[in-house]
Motif scaffolding. Structure first.
Motif, PDB file in Angstrom:
ATOM      1  N   PHE A  12      -6.800  -8.328   6.644  1.00  0.00           N
ATOM      2  CA  PHE A  12      -6.891  -6.949   6.173  1.00  0.00           C
ATOM      3  C   PHE A  12      -5.609  -6.178   6.479  1.00  0.00           C
ATOM      4  N   LEU A  13      -5.074  -6.344   7.694  1.00  0.00           N
ATOM      5  CA  LEU A  13      -3.845  -5.637   8.062  1.00  0.00           C
ATOM      6  C   LEU A  13      -2.659  -6.103   7.231  1.00  0.00           C
ATOM      7  N   VAL A  15      -2.697  -7.453   4.152  1.00  0.00           N
ATOM      8  CA  VAL A  15      -2.841  -6.972   2.766  1.00  0.00           C
ATOM      9  C   VAL A  15      -2.614  -5.463   2.700  1.00  0.00           C
ATOM     10  N   SER A  16      -3.152  -4.708   3.647  1.00  0.00           N
ATOM     11  CA  SER A  16      -2.951  -3.253   3.653  1.00  0.00           C
ATOM     12  C   SER A  16      -1.478  -2.899   3.848  1.00  0.00           C
ATOM     13  N   GLY A  17      -0.804  -3.616   4.725  1.00  0.00           N
ATOM     14  CA  GLY A  17       0.625  -3.384   4.926  1.00  0.00           C
ATOM     15  C   GLY A  17       1.435  -3.687   3.676  1.00  0.00           C
ATOM     16  N   ASN A  18       1.038  -4.726   2.959  1.00  0.00           N
ATOM     17  CA  ASN A  18       1.729  -5.036   1.711  1.00  0.00           C
ATOM     18  C   ASN A  18       1.498  -3.956   0.660  1.00  0.00           C
ATOM     19  N   ILE A  19       0.314  -3.369   0.647  1.00  0.00           N
ATOM     20  CA  ILE A  19       0.041  -2.276  -0.294  1.00  0.00           C
ATOM     21  C   ILE A  19       0.898  -1.058   0.046  1.00  0.00           C
ATOM     22  N   PHE A  20       1.040  -0.757   1.339  1.00  0.00           N
ATOM     23  CA  PHE A  20       1.928   0.337   1.743  1.00  0.00           C
ATOM     24  C   PHE A  20       3.364   0.058   1.297  1.00  0.00           C
ATOM     25  N   THR A  23       3.670   0.611  -2.455  1.00  0.00           N
ATOM     26  CA  THR A  23       3.741   2.025  -2.829  1.00  0.00           C
ATOM     27  C   THR A  23       5.096   2.626  -2.461  1.00  0.00           C
ATOM     28  N   GLY A  48       3.870   0.103   6.649  1.00  0.00           N
ATOM     29  CA  GLY A  48       3.476  -1.175   6.048  1.00  0.00           C
ATOM     30  C   GLY A  48       4.003  -2.361   6.833  1.00  0.00           C
ATOM     31  N   MET A  51       2.072  -2.743  10.066  1.00  0.00           N
ATOM     32  CA  MET A  51       0.741  -3.315   9.823  1.00  0.00           C
ATOM     33  C   MET A  51       0.822  -4.818   9.572  1.00  0.00           C
ATOM     34  N   GLY A  55      -0.820  -7.676  11.963  1.00  0.00           N
ATOM     35  CA  GLY A  55      -1.686  -8.714  11.395  1.00  0.00           C
ATOM     36  C   GLY A  55      -1.165 -10.111  11.681  1.00  0.00           C
TER      37      GLY A  55
END
Length: 114
Positions: A12-13, A15-20, A23, A48, A51, A55
């Motif tokens: 989760f961390l 994938v969330s960091g990659n989304i940051f 963006t 990002g 995170m 992870g």
């Protein structure tokens, strides 16, 4: 059971960091001037990266390379504000910002003295 939970948290961390980071990259391309691009290049990009590093550290727990991840995050958190400050000052000196964007002009007197 705990290993599975930690793997889910690490995933989760990451994938969330990659989304940051995504963006931030979109913001760098889409924003109109240097000062707003500088914001996109520093804040979400660093969050990002941190995170992703957290992870990866959870995924590699107990491995010796976790210390390298810690150092990478530390150096990024130290250097990103300095780079953003220098880019902002350079953009201000070269008048590469939108008119009316700055509400307070703290550098006006300092630049006039140089």
């Amino acid at each position: 059971m705990i290993a599975t939970l930690l793997s889910w948290i690490a995933g989760f961390l990451i994938v969330s960091g990659n989304i940051f980071a995504l963006t931030a990259a979109i913001g760098i391309v889409r924003f109109p001037d240097t000062l707003t691009r500088m914001h996109a290049a520093t804040k979400p990009q660093v969050v990002g990266l941190v995170m992703v590093l957290i992870g990866a550290s959870i995924h590699l727990r107990g491995h010796i390379d976790v210390w390298m991840l810690l150092l990478t995050g530390l150096f990024t958190c130290i250097t990103a504000p300095v780079v953003a400050h220098l880019i902002g000052r350079t953009a201000y000196r070269e008048q590469r910002h939108r008119d009316g964007l700055l509400r307070v002009n703290e550098l006006g007197d300092e630049i006039d003295r140089d």
